[in-house]
Scaffold this motif. Sequence first.
Motif, PDB file in Angstrom:
ATOM      1  N   ILE A 291       0.860  -1.184   0.000  1.00 52.01           N
ATOM      2  CA  ILE A 291       0.000   0.000   0.000  1.00 52.01           C
ATOM      3  C   ILE A 291       0.898   1.236   0.000  1.00 52.01           C
ATOM      4  CG2 ILE A 291      -1.895   1.208   1.139  1.00 52.01           C
ATOM      5  CD1 ILE A 291      -2.637  -1.648   0.366  1.00 52.01           C
ATOM      6  N   ARG A 292       0.778   2.053  -1.048  1.00 52.69           N
ATOM      7  CA  ARG A 292       1.577   3.274  -1.130  1.00 52.69           C
ATOM      8  C   ARG A 292       0.632   4.476  -1.159  1.00 52.69           C
ATOM      9  NH1 ARG A 292       6.328   2.294  -5.695  1.00 52.69           N
ATOM     10  NH2 ARG A 292       6.696   0.061  -5.282  1.00 52.69           N
ATOM     11  N   THR A 293       0.553   5.182  -0.043  1.00 56.99           N
ATOM     12  CA  THR A 293      -0.230   6.406  -0.010  1.00 56.99           C
ATOM     13  C   THR A 293       0.636   7.567  -0.498  1.00 56.99           C
ATOM     14  OG1 THR A 293       0.361   6.864   2.288  1.00 56.99           O
ATOM     15  CG2 THR A 293      -1.626   5.549   1.898  1.00 56.99           C
ATOM     16  N   ARG A 294      -0.043   8.676  -0.802  1.00 56.00           N
ATOM     17  CA  ARG A 294       0.647   9.870  -1.301  1.00 56.00           C
ATOM     18  C   ARG A 294       1.552   9.526  -2.485  1.00 56.00           C
ATOM     19  NH1 ARG A 294      -0.685  10.406   3.944  1.00 56.00           N
ATOM     20  NH2 ARG A 294      -1.483  12.446   4.548  1.00 56.00           N
ATOM     21  N   THR A 295       1.025   8.650  -3.339  1.00 58.87           N
ATOM     22  CA  THR A 295       1.730   8.201  -4.536  1.00 58.87           C
ATOM     23  C   THR A 295       0.751   8.248  -5.705  1.00 58.87           C
ATOM     24  OG1 THR A 295       3.179   6.743  -3.250  1.00 58.87           O
ATOM     25  CG2 THR A 295       2.987   6.314  -5.620  1.00 58.87           C
TER      26      THR A 295
ATOM     27  N   LEU B 165       4.928   6.268 -11.477  1.00 61.48           N
ATOM     28  CA  LEU B 165       4.435   6.685 -10.171  1.00 61.48           C
ATOM     29  C   LEU B 165       5.242   7.869  -9.659  1.00 61.48           C
ATOM     30  CD1 LEU B 165       4.051   3.175  -8.456  1.00 61.48           C
ATOM     31  CD2 LEU B 165       2.382   4.402  -9.876  1.00 61.48           C
ATOM     32  N   HIS B 166       4.549   8.782  -9.006  1.00 59.55           N
ATOM     33  CA  HIS B 166       5.226   9.927  -8.382  1.00 59.55           C
ATOM     34  C   HIS B 166       4.766  10.023  -6.939  1.00 59.55           C
ATOM     35  CE1 HIS B 166       7.086  13.818  -7.809  1.00 59.55           C
ATOM     36  NE2 HIS B 166       5.950  14.267  -7.322  1.00 59.55           N
ATOM     37  N   GLY B 167       5.717   9.942  -6.026  1.00 59.20           N
ATOM     38  CA  GLY B 167       5.397  10.003  -4.612  1.00 59.20           C
ATOM     39  C   GLY B 167       6.368  10.865  -3.852  1.00 59.20           C
ATOM     40  N   GLU B 168       6.217  10.870  -2.544  1.00 57.42           N
ATOM     41  CA  GLU B 168       7.067  11.714  -1.708  1.00 57.42           C
ATOM     42  C   GLU B 168       8.530  11.291  -1.769  1.00 57.42           C
ATOM     43  OE1 GLU B 168       5.103  11.370   2.072  1.00 57.42           O
ATOM     44  OE2 GLU B 168       3.859  13.144   1.698  1.00 57.42           O
ATOM     45  N   GLN B 169       8.764  10.035  -2.136  1.00 55.94           N
ATOM     46  CA  GLN B 169      10.141   9.551  -2.222  1.00 55.94           C
ATOM     47  C   GLN B 169      10.705   9.656  -3.634  1.00 55.94           C
ATOM     48  OE1 GLN B 169      11.526   8.846   0.709  1.00 55.94           O
ATOM     49  NE2 GLN B 169       9.480   9.315   1.549  1.00 55.94           N
ATOM     50  N   GLY B 170       9.966  10.307  -4.543  1.00 64.30           N
ATOM     51  CA  GLY B 170      10.453  10.468  -5.907  1.00 64.30           C
ATOM     52  C   GLY B 170       9.644   9.663  -6.902  1.00 64.30           C
ATOM     53  N   ASP B 171      10.201   9.496  -8.106  1.00 65.75           N
ATOM     54  CA  ASP B 171       9.512   8.807  -9.191  1.00 65.75           C
ATOM     55  C   ASP B 171       9.934   7.345  -9.249  1.00 65.75           C
ATOM     56  OD1 ASP B 171       8.322  11.196  -9.856  1.00 65.75           O
ATOM     57  OD2 ASP B 171       9.837  11.712 -11.361  1.00 65.75           O
ATOM     58  N   ALA B 172       9.026   6.524  -9.773  1.00 65.47           N
ATOM     59  CA  ALA B 172       9.319   5.093  -9.914  1.00 65.47           C
ATOM     60  C   ALA B 172       8.496   4.543 -11.062  1.00 65.47           C
ATOM     61  CB  ALA B 172       8.999   4.350  -8.617  1.00 65.47           C
TER      62      ALA B 172
END
Length: 493
Positions: free
Chosen positions: A170-174, A190-197
Amino acid sequence: MSADYDLLIIGGGINGAGIARDAAGRGAKVLLVEKDDLASHTSSASTKLVHGGLRYLEHFEFRLVRESLIERERLLKIAPHIIWPLRFVLPHDKGLRPKWMLRLGLFLYDNLGGRKLLPPTRTVDLRQLPHAEILEDRLIKGFEYSDCWVEDARLVVLNAMDARERGAEIRTRTECTGLLRGDTHWTAMLHGEQGDARVTARIVINAAGPWVDGVLDNAIPGIKHQNLRLVKGSHLVFPKLYEGRHAYIFQNKDNRIVFAIPYEHDFTLVGTTDALFTGDPDKVEISSEEARYICDAINEYLSVDVTPEQAIWSYSGVRPLYEDNSGNNSTVTRDYVFELDDKDGAPPILSIFGGKITTYRKLAEHALEKIGGFEDRSWTADACLPGGDIDPARFDSFFAEKMAQYPWFDPEGVRRLLRAYGTRIDRIIGSAADAGDLGQHFGATLYEAELQYLVEEEFAASAEDVLWRRSKLGLHIDAEGQERVADWFSART
Protein backbone atom coordinates in the motif's frame (compact mmCIF):
# COMPACT_ATOMS: atom_id res chain seq x y z
CA MET A 1 9.67 -10.84 -18.43
CA SER A 2 7.21 -11.31 -15.60
CA ALA A 3 5.43 -8.28 -14.19
CA ASP A 4 6.24 -6.85 -10.76
CA TYR A 5 2.60 -7.22 -9.68
CA ASP A 6 -0.51 -9.13 -10.64
CA LEU A 7 -2.71 -6.14 -9.85
CA LEU A 8 -2.05 -2.42 -9.80
CA ILE A 9 -4.98 -0.73 -8.06
CA ILE A 10 -5.30 3.01 -8.56
CA GLY A 11 -7.35 4.65 -5.80
CA GLY A 12 -7.34 4.27 -2.03
CA GLY A 13 -11.04 4.67 -1.38
CA ILE A 14 -13.35 1.91 -0.21
CA ASN A 15 -13.52 0.14 -3.58
CA GLY A 16 -9.77 0.07 -4.10
CA ALA A 17 -9.02 -1.00 -0.54
CA GLY A 18 -11.69 -3.70 -0.65
CA ILE A 19 -10.36 -5.17 -3.89
CA ALA A 20 -6.78 -5.06 -2.57
CA ARG A 21 -7.83 -7.02 0.52
CA ASP A 22 -9.80 -9.63 -1.40
CA ALA A 23 -7.11 -10.15 -4.04
CA ALA A 24 -4.27 -10.36 -1.51
CA GLY A 25 -6.23 -12.97 0.42
CA ARG A 26 -6.40 -15.06 -2.77
CA GLY A 27 -2.62 -15.00 -3.15
CA ALA A 28 -2.33 -12.21 -5.74
CA LYS A 29 0.62 -9.85 -5.72
CA VAL A 30 -1.04 -6.46 -5.25
CA LEU A 31 0.09 -2.83 -5.30
CA LEU A 32 -2.39 -0.11 -4.35
CA VAL A 33 -1.49 3.53 -4.96
CA GLU A 34 -3.38 6.55 -3.66
CA LYS A 35 -2.37 10.11 -4.51
CA ASP A 36 -3.41 11.43 -1.08
CA ASP A 37 -4.33 9.70 2.18
CA LEU A 38 -6.58 6.68 2.28
CA ALA A 39 -10.27 7.67 2.22
CA SER A 40 -9.31 11.30 1.78
CA HIS A 41 -12.13 12.08 -0.64
CA THR A 42 -15.51 10.42 -1.33
CA SER A 43 -15.09 7.54 1.11
CA SER A 44 -14.76 9.81 4.14
CA ALA A 45 -17.54 12.19 3.09
CA SER A 46 -20.53 9.85 3.26
CA THR A 47 -23.53 9.98 5.60
CA LYS A 48 -21.70 7.14 7.39
CA LEU A 49 -24.39 4.51 7.04
CA VAL A 50 -24.32 0.84 6.17
CA HIS A 51 -27.83 0.59 4.81
CA GLY A 52 -30.02 -1.01 2.21
CA GLY A 53 -31.12 2.24 0.64
CA LEU A 54 -34.79 2.50 1.56
CA ARG A 55 -35.52 5.16 -1.05
CA TYR A 56 -34.01 3.03 -3.85
CA LEU A 57 -37.13 0.88 -3.64
CA GLU A 58 -39.07 3.72 -5.25
CA HIS A 59 -36.80 3.42 -8.27
CA PHE A 60 -37.32 -0.38 -8.43
CA GLU A 61 -33.65 -1.13 -7.68
CA PHE A 62 -34.63 -4.31 -5.86
CA ARG A 63 -31.41 -6.19 -6.65
CA LEU A 64 -29.28 -3.36 -5.25
CA VAL A 65 -31.43 -3.09 -2.12
CA ARG A 66 -31.39 -6.86 -1.52
CA GLU A 67 -27.61 -7.06 -1.99
CA SER A 68 -27.15 -4.06 0.30
CA LEU A 69 -29.35 -5.53 3.04
CA ILE A 70 -27.48 -8.84 2.95
CA GLU A 71 -24.16 -7.00 3.06
CA ARG A 72 -25.37 -4.84 5.96
CA GLU A 73 -25.47 -7.83 8.30
CA ARG A 74 -22.27 -9.35 6.93
CA LEU A 75 -20.36 -6.13 7.57
CA LEU A 76 -21.86 -5.85 11.05
CA LYS A 77 -20.43 -9.30 11.82
CA ILE A 78 -16.93 -8.68 10.49
CA ALA A 79 -16.47 -5.15 11.87
CA PRO A 80 -18.74 -4.71 14.93
CA HIS A 81 -16.32 -2.23 16.50
CA ILE A 82 -16.77 0.37 13.74
CA ILE A 83 -20.27 -0.67 12.62
CA TRP A 84 -23.25 -0.84 14.95
CA PRO A 85 -27.07 -0.85 14.77
CA LEU A 86 -28.99 2.40 14.66
CA ARG A 87 -32.75 2.92 14.82
CA PHE A 88 -34.28 5.39 12.37
CA VAL A 89 -37.60 7.16 12.88
CA LEU A 90 -39.50 8.07 9.72
CA PRO A 91 -42.37 10.50 10.45
CA HIS A 92 -45.45 10.32 8.26
CA ASP A 93 -46.09 13.77 6.81
CA LYS A 94 -49.50 14.35 5.25
CA GLY A 95 -49.26 15.42 1.64
CA LEU A 96 -46.08 13.44 0.99
CA ARG A 97 -45.76 9.66 0.65
CA PRO A 98 -48.94 7.98 2.00
CA LYS A 99 -48.83 5.64 4.99
CA TRP A 100 -49.55 2.55 2.90
CA MET A 101 -46.52 3.27 0.73
CA LEU A 102 -44.26 3.70 3.75
CA ARG A 103 -45.58 0.48 5.31
CA LEU A 104 -45.09 -1.46 2.08
CA GLY A 105 -41.59 -0.10 1.58
CA LEU A 106 -40.57 -0.95 5.14
CA PHE A 107 -42.12 -4.42 4.86
CA LEU A 108 -39.95 -5.08 1.82
CA TYR A 109 -36.98 -3.54 3.60
CA ASP A 110 -37.43 -5.90 6.53
CA ASN A 111 -37.70 -8.99 4.36
CA LEU A 112 -35.73 -8.59 1.13
CA GLY A 113 -32.36 -9.27 2.72
CA GLY A 114 -33.09 -12.05 5.19
CA ARG A 115 -32.69 -9.82 8.24
CA LYS A 116 -31.46 -11.78 11.28
CA LEU A 117 -29.46 -9.53 13.62
CA LEU A 118 -31.45 -6.31 13.53
CA PRO A 119 -34.90 -5.66 15.05
CA PRO A 120 -37.88 -5.17 12.70
CA THR A 121 -39.94 -2.10 11.87
CA ARG A 122 -42.53 -0.86 14.35
CA THR A 123 -45.06 1.95 14.42
CA VAL A 124 -44.36 4.83 16.80
CA ASP A 125 -46.59 7.52 18.32
CA LEU A 126 -44.79 10.81 17.74
CA ARG A 127 -46.94 12.51 20.40
CA GLN A 128 -45.08 10.51 23.04
CA LEU A 129 -41.64 11.22 24.46
CA PRO A 130 -38.97 11.64 23.27
CA HIS A 131 -40.41 12.61 19.88
CA ALA A 132 -43.04 14.98 21.27
CA GLU A 133 -40.34 17.37 22.47
CA ILE A 134 -38.28 17.12 19.30
CA LEU A 135 -40.75 17.22 16.42
CA GLU A 136 -43.49 19.61 15.38
CA ASP A 137 -46.94 19.01 16.86
CA ARG A 138 -48.55 18.24 13.50
CA LEU A 139 -46.56 14.97 13.27
CA ILE A 140 -48.55 12.16 14.88
CA LYS A 141 -47.46 8.78 13.51
CA GLY A 142 -44.17 7.40 12.30
CA PHE A 143 -42.24 4.22 11.67
CA GLU A 144 -39.05 3.04 13.34
CA TYR A 145 -36.69 0.70 11.45
CA SER A 146 -33.11 -0.53 11.59
CA ASP A 147 -29.95 0.27 9.68
CA CYS A 148 -26.30 0.58 10.74
CA TRP A 149 -23.78 3.30 11.44
CA VAL A 150 -20.22 3.01 10.11
CA GLU A 151 -17.00 4.88 10.67
CA ASP A 152 -16.49 5.21 6.92
CA ALA A 153 -12.83 6.27 6.73
CA ARG A 154 -11.86 3.62 9.27
CA LEU A 155 -13.55 0.98 7.15
CA VAL A 156 -11.24 1.93 4.30
CA VAL A 157 -8.15 1.95 6.50
CA LEU A 158 -8.96 -1.45 8.04
CA ASN A 159 -9.36 -3.00 4.60
CA ALA A 160 -6.00 -1.55 3.56
CA MET A 161 -4.39 -2.81 6.77
CA ASP A 162 -5.74 -6.31 6.24
CA ALA A 163 -4.61 -6.24 2.61
CA ARG A 164 -1.09 -5.34 3.73
CA GLU A 165 -1.10 -8.04 6.40
CA ARG A 166 -1.98 -10.52 3.64
CA GLY A 167 0.90 -9.39 1.43
CA ALA A 168 -0.36 -6.36 -0.50
CA GLU A 169 1.78 -3.26 -0.85
CA ILE A 170 0.00 0.00 0.00
CA ARG A 171 1.58 3.27 -1.13
CA THR A 172 -0.23 6.41 -0.01
CA ARG A 173 0.65 9.87 -1.30
CA THR A 174 1.73 8.20 -4.54
CA GLU A 175 0.11 9.27 -7.80
CA CYS A 176 -0.02 7.23 -10.97
CA THR A 177 1.05 9.81 -13.55
CA GLY A 178 1.27 7.57 -16.60
CA LEU A 179 0.14 4.19 -17.94
CA LEU A 180 1.71 2.44 -20.91
CA ARG A 181 0.15 -0.73 -22.28
CA GLY A 182 2.53 -3.41 -23.49
CA ASP A 183 1.98 -6.83 -25.03
CA THR A 184 1.82 -8.69 -21.71
CA HIS A 185 1.64 -6.07 -18.98
CA TRP A 186 1.20 -2.43 -18.06
CA THR A 187 4.01 -0.07 -17.13
CA ALA A 188 2.96 2.58 -14.63
CA MET A 189 4.79 5.77 -13.83
CA LEU A 190 4.43 6.69 -10.17
CA HIS A 191 5.23 9.93 -8.38
CA GLY A 192 5.40 10.00 -4.61
CA GLU A 193 7.07 11.71 -1.71
CA GLN A 194 10.14 9.55 -2.22
CA GLY A 195 10.45 10.47 -5.91
CA ASP A 196 9.51 8.81 -9.19
CA ALA A 197 9.32 5.09 -9.91
CA ARG A 198 8.17 2.66 -12.59
CA VAL A 199 6.37 -0.59 -11.91
CA THR A 200 4.76 -3.23 -14.09
CA ALA A 201 1.49 -5.08 -13.56
CA ARG A 202 -0.51 -7.67 -15.48
CA ILE A 203 -3.81 -5.94 -14.73
CA VAL A 204 -4.83 -2.40 -13.78
CA ILE A 205 -7.85 -1.77 -11.56
CA ASN A 206 -9.07 1.79 -12.02
CA ALA A 207 -10.81 2.62 -8.73
CA ALA A 208 -9.98 6.32 -8.80
CA GLY A 209 -13.49 7.52 -7.95
CA PRO A 210 -14.07 11.04 -9.32
CA TRP A 211 -10.84 10.69 -11.32
CA VAL A 212 -11.70 7.38 -13.02
CA ASP A 213 -12.28 8.98 -16.44
CA GLY A 214 -8.96 10.79 -16.14
CA VAL A 215 -7.14 7.51 -15.51
CA LEU A 216 -8.85 6.06 -18.59
CA ASP A 217 -7.75 9.06 -20.64
CA ASN A 218 -4.21 8.31 -19.51
CA ALA A 219 -4.40 4.58 -20.18
CA ILE A 220 -6.29 4.66 -23.48
CA PRO A 221 -5.41 7.96 -25.18
CA GLY A 222 -7.26 9.27 -28.17
CA ILE A 223 -10.71 8.55 -26.75
CA LYS A 224 -12.64 11.00 -24.61
CA HIS A 225 -14.06 9.16 -21.63
CA GLN A 226 -17.21 10.64 -20.09
CA ASN A 227 -18.76 7.89 -18.03
CA LEU A 228 -19.36 9.79 -14.81
CA ARG A 229 -21.92 12.12 -13.36
CA LEU A 230 -20.30 13.85 -10.40
CA VAL A 231 -22.85 14.61 -7.70
CA LYS A 232 -21.87 16.56 -4.61
CA GLY A 233 -23.22 15.56 -1.23
CA SER A 234 -22.79 17.94 1.70
CA HIS A 235 -23.44 17.65 5.43
CA LEU A 236 -23.69 20.00 8.40
CA VAL A 237 -22.74 19.20 11.98
CA PHE A 238 -24.61 21.02 14.76
CA PRO A 239 -24.32 21.01 18.54
CA LYS A 240 -26.66 18.24 19.67
CA LEU A 241 -30.17 19.05 18.41
CA TYR A 242 -31.99 16.43 20.48
CA GLU A 243 -31.44 13.79 23.14
CA GLY A 244 -31.57 10.11 22.33
CA ARG A 245 -29.64 7.52 20.35
CA HIS A 246 -32.16 7.33 17.51
CA ALA A 247 -31.82 8.98 14.12
CA TYR A 248 -34.50 10.63 11.99
CA ILE A 249 -35.15 10.32 8.28
CA PHE A 250 -37.19 13.25 6.98
CA GLN A 251 -39.05 13.33 3.67
CA ASN A 252 -38.75 16.39 1.47
CA LYS A 253 -41.24 17.89 -0.94
CA ASP A 254 -38.74 17.32 -3.76
CA ASN A 255 -38.95 13.55 -3.02
CA ARG A 256 -35.47 13.48 -1.47
CA ILE A 257 -34.76 12.63 2.13
CA VAL A 258 -32.52 14.18 4.78
CA PHE A 259 -31.08 12.42 7.83
CA ALA A 260 -30.51 13.77 11.34
CA ILE A 261 -28.15 11.44 13.20
CA PRO A 262 -26.54 11.48 16.67
CA TYR A 263 -22.85 12.18 16.06
CA GLU A 264 -19.76 11.98 18.22
CA HIS A 265 -21.82 12.11 21.45
CA ASP A 266 -22.14 15.91 21.51
CA PHE A 267 -23.38 16.67 18.00
CA THR A 268 -26.02 15.99 15.35
CA LEU A 269 -25.06 15.21 11.76
CA VAL A 270 -27.52 16.39 9.10
CA GLY A 271 -27.50 15.72 5.34
CA THR A 272 -27.20 15.11 2.52
CA THR A 273 -27.61 17.05 -0.73
CA ASP A 274 -27.54 16.03 -4.41
CA ALA A 275 -25.93 18.81 -6.44
CA LEU A 276 -24.39 18.40 -9.88
CA PHE A 277 -20.64 19.07 -9.60
CA THR A 278 -18.42 20.25 -12.45
CA GLY A 279 -15.37 21.58 -10.61
CA ASP A 280 -12.13 20.12 -9.28
CA PRO A 281 -12.89 17.16 -6.97
CA ASP A 282 -9.85 18.15 -4.91
CA LYS A 283 -11.63 21.39 -4.04
CA VAL A 284 -15.15 20.55 -2.95
CA GLU A 285 -17.02 22.38 -0.21
CA ILE A 286 -20.58 23.09 0.82
CA SER A 287 -22.33 26.01 -0.86
CA SER A 288 -24.58 28.49 0.90
CA GLU A 289 -27.51 27.09 -1.13
CA GLU A 290 -26.82 23.57 0.11
CA ALA A 291 -26.54 24.72 3.73
CA ARG A 292 -29.84 26.55 3.43
CA TYR A 293 -31.46 23.52 1.77
CA ILE A 294 -30.40 21.23 4.64
CA CYS A 295 -31.68 23.63 7.28
CA ASP A 296 -34.97 24.23 5.47
CA ALA A 297 -35.48 20.47 5.17
CA ILE A 298 -35.07 19.68 8.85
CA ASN A 299 -36.91 22.83 9.97
CA GLU A 300 -40.04 21.33 8.39
CA TYR A 301 -39.89 18.70 11.15
CA LEU A 302 -37.97 19.95 14.18
CA SER A 303 -39.83 21.99 16.79
CA VAL A 304 -36.88 24.39 17.06
CA ASP A 305 -35.49 25.79 13.81
CA VAL A 306 -31.78 25.90 12.98
CA THR A 307 -29.74 28.14 10.70
CA PRO A 308 -26.54 27.46 8.74
CA GLU A 309 -24.68 29.81 11.08
CA GLN A 310 -25.31 27.44 13.99
CA ALA A 311 -23.38 24.61 12.32
CA ILE A 312 -19.92 24.10 13.77
CA TRP A 313 -18.52 22.03 10.89
CA SER A 314 -19.41 20.91 7.41
CA TYR A 315 -17.99 18.45 4.94
CA SER A 316 -18.65 17.64 1.30
CA GLY A 317 -17.77 14.85 -1.09
CA VAL A 318 -18.27 14.02 -4.74
CA ARG A 319 -20.08 10.81 -5.64
CA PRO A 320 -18.67 9.37 -8.88
CA LEU A 321 -21.96 7.96 -10.21
CA TYR A 322 -22.28 6.11 -13.50
CA GLU A 323 -23.91 8.37 -16.05
CA ASP A 324 -27.20 6.65 -16.87
CA ASN A 325 -28.71 9.82 -18.37
CA SER A 326 -31.27 10.10 -15.60
CA GLY A 327 -32.97 13.47 -15.56
CA ASN A 328 -32.54 13.90 -11.79
CA ASN A 329 -29.40 13.67 -9.65
CA SER A 330 -31.36 11.85 -6.95
CA THR A 331 -32.47 9.09 -9.31
CA VAL A 332 -29.08 8.34 -10.90
CA THR A 333 -28.29 4.74 -10.02
CA ARG A 334 -26.14 4.12 -6.94
CA ASP A 335 -25.30 0.68 -8.27
CA TYR A 336 -21.78 -0.07 -9.46
CA VAL A 337 -20.84 -0.59 -13.10
CA PHE A 338 -17.69 -2.21 -14.52
CA GLU A 339 -15.96 -1.42 -17.79
CA LEU A 340 -13.36 -4.00 -18.83
CA ASP A 341 -11.00 -3.16 -21.68
CA ASP A 342 -9.01 -6.23 -22.78
CA LYS A 343 -9.49 -6.21 -26.53
CA ASP A 344 -7.47 -8.65 -28.62
CA GLY A 345 -5.83 -10.17 -25.56
CA ALA A 346 -4.26 -6.90 -24.44
CA PRO A 347 -3.42 -6.48 -20.74
CA PRO A 348 -6.74 -5.59 -19.12
CA ILE A 349 -7.84 -2.48 -17.31
CA LEU A 350 -11.01 -2.68 -15.24
CA SER A 351 -12.67 0.63 -14.41
CA ILE A 352 -15.23 0.97 -11.63
CA PHE A 353 -18.05 3.50 -11.71
CA GLY A 354 -20.43 4.23 -8.85
CA GLY A 355 -20.96 1.93 -5.91
CA LYS A 356 -21.68 2.58 -2.27
CA ILE A 357 -19.94 1.79 0.99
CA THR A 358 -22.43 -0.94 1.93
CA THR A 359 -21.72 -3.04 -1.16
CA TYR A 360 -17.95 -2.55 -1.39
CA ARG A 361 -17.14 -6.13 -0.31
CA LYS A 362 -19.46 -7.66 -2.90
CA LEU A 363 -18.14 -5.24 -5.51
CA ALA A 364 -14.62 -6.54 -4.82
CA GLU A 365 -15.75 -10.13 -5.34
CA HIS A 366 -17.49 -9.23 -8.58
CA ALA A 367 -14.45 -7.26 -9.82
CA LEU A 368 -12.16 -10.27 -9.36
CA GLU A 369 -14.71 -12.51 -11.06
CA LYS A 370 -14.86 -10.05 -13.94
CA ILE A 371 -11.12 -10.08 -14.65
CA GLY A 372 -10.67 -13.79 -13.77
CA GLY A 373 -7.39 -15.63 -13.38
CA PHE A 374 -7.33 -15.59 -9.56
CA GLU A 375 -7.96 -18.28 -7.04
CA ASP A 376 -11.70 -18.95 -7.08
CA ARG A 377 -12.22 -18.50 -3.38
CA SER A 378 -14.70 -16.12 -1.79
CA TRP A 379 -13.43 -15.56 1.73
CA THR A 380 -14.19 -12.00 2.88
CA ALA A 381 -17.80 -12.55 3.95
CA ASP A 382 -16.77 -14.18 7.22
CA ALA A 383 -13.22 -12.94 7.86
CA CYS A 384 -13.14 -10.18 10.47
CA LEU A 385 -11.44 -6.91 9.73
CA PRO A 386 -8.57 -5.96 12.06
CA GLY A 387 -9.89 -5.61 15.61
CA GLY A 388 -13.33 -6.91 14.65
CA ASP A 389 -13.17 -10.32 16.32
CA ILE A 390 -15.91 -9.36 18.79
CA ASP A 391 -19.41 -10.76 19.06
CA PRO A 392 -21.68 -7.81 18.09
CA ALA A 393 -24.05 -8.78 20.90
CA ARG A 394 -21.22 -8.71 23.47
CA PHE A 395 -19.80 -5.24 22.90
CA ASP A 396 -20.97 -3.93 26.29
CA SER A 397 -19.42 -6.95 28.01
CA PHE A 398 -16.20 -6.39 26.12
CA PHE A 399 -16.21 -2.76 27.26
CA ALA A 400 -16.67 -3.88 30.89
CA GLU A 401 -13.72 -6.27 30.54
CA LYS A 402 -11.47 -3.52 29.23
CA MET A 403 -12.55 -1.10 31.94
CA ALA A 404 -11.54 -3.71 34.49
CA GLN A 405 -8.21 -4.10 32.70
CA TYR A 406 -7.61 -0.32 32.47
CA PRO A 407 -9.51 1.16 35.45
CA TRP A 408 -7.33 4.29 35.43
CA PHE A 409 -8.36 5.30 31.90
CA ASP A 410 -11.30 7.62 31.28
CA PRO A 411 -14.34 5.40 30.49
CA GLU A 412 -15.31 7.47 27.45
CA GLY A 413 -11.73 7.14 26.25
CA VAL A 414 -11.85 3.37 26.55
CA ARG A 415 -15.16 3.28 24.71
CA ARG A 416 -13.80 5.48 21.93
CA LEU A 417 -10.71 3.30 21.54
CA LEU A 418 -12.83 0.16 21.45
CA ARG A 419 -15.09 1.69 18.80
CA ALA A 420 -12.03 2.55 16.73
CA TYR A 421 -9.65 -0.36 17.30
CA GLY A 422 -11.69 -3.19 18.80
CA THR A 423 -9.52 -6.01 20.10
CA ARG A 424 -6.39 -4.14 18.98
CA ILE A 425 -6.82 -1.64 21.80
CA ASP A 426 -4.11 -3.51 23.70
CA ARG A 427 -1.60 -2.61 20.99
CA ILE A 428 -2.13 1.03 21.94
CA ILE A 429 -2.42 0.91 25.72
CA GLY A 430 -0.16 -2.11 26.12
CA SER A 431 1.25 -2.49 29.62
CA ALA A 432 0.62 1.13 30.63
CA ALA A 433 -0.19 1.47 34.31
CA ASP A 434 -1.52 5.03 34.09
CA ALA A 435 -2.11 7.80 31.58
CA GLY A 436 1.44 9.07 32.02
CA ASP A 437 2.73 5.91 30.38
CA LEU A 438 0.89 6.78 27.16
CA GLY A 439 3.12 9.76 26.42
CA GLN A 440 2.16 13.32 25.51
CA HIS A 441 -1.50 14.25 25.99
CA PHE A 442 -2.99 16.33 23.16
CA GLY A 443 -6.48 16.88 24.53
CA ALA A 444 -9.69 14.87 24.88
CA THR A 445 -8.54 11.24 25.10
CA LEU A 446 -5.71 11.41 22.54
CA TYR A 447 -2.24 10.40 23.69
CA GLU A 448 1.07 9.91 21.93
CA ALA A 449 0.78 6.12 22.11
CA GLU A 450 -2.25 6.27 19.81
CA LEU A 451 -0.46 8.54 17.33
CA GLN A 452 2.46 6.13 17.27
CA TYR A 453 0.13 3.24 16.53
CA LEU A 454 -1.64 5.17 13.76
CA VAL A 455 1.67 5.95 12.07
CA GLU A 456 3.07 2.43 12.37
CA GLU A 457 -0.09 0.47 11.59
CA GLU A 458 -2.62 2.74 9.85
CA PHE A 459 -0.66 4.78 7.29
CA ALA A 460 -1.24 8.10 9.13
CA ALA A 461 1.19 10.84 8.13
CA SER A 462 -0.38 14.12 9.27
CA ALA A 463 -2.57 15.70 11.91
CA GLU A 464 -5.46 15.81 9.43
CA ASP A 465 -5.17 12.06 8.85
CA VAL A 466 -5.67 11.48 12.56
CA LEU A 467 -8.06 14.26 13.60
CA TRP A 468 -10.48 14.15 10.66
CA ARG A 469 -10.28 10.68 9.09
CA ARG A 470 -9.07 7.97 11.45
CA SER A 471 -11.03 9.78 14.14
CA LYS A 472 -13.18 12.88 14.45
CA LEU A 473 -11.17 14.16 17.40
CA GLY A 474 -10.91 17.47 15.58
CA LEU A 475 -14.40 18.15 16.93
CA HIS A 476 -13.25 17.58 20.51
CA ILE A 477 -9.69 18.94 20.69
CA ASP A 478 -9.15 22.71 20.75
CA ALA A 479 -6.98 24.61 18.30
CA GLU A 480 -3.95 24.52 20.60
CA GLY A 481 -4.18 20.75 20.97
CA GLN A 482 -4.58 20.28 17.23
CA GLU A 483 -1.50 22.42 16.64
CA ARG A 484 0.48 20.22 19.03
CA VAL A 485 -0.59 17.14 17.02
CA ALA A 486 0.65 18.89 13.86
CA ASP A 487 3.93 19.74 15.62
CA TRP A 488 4.34 16.08 16.66
CA PHE A 489 4.12 15.01 13.03
CA SER A 490 6.44 17.79 11.89
CA ALA A 491 9.07 16.65 14.39
CA ARG A 492 9.08 13.21 12.78
CA THR A 493 10.17 14.48 9.36
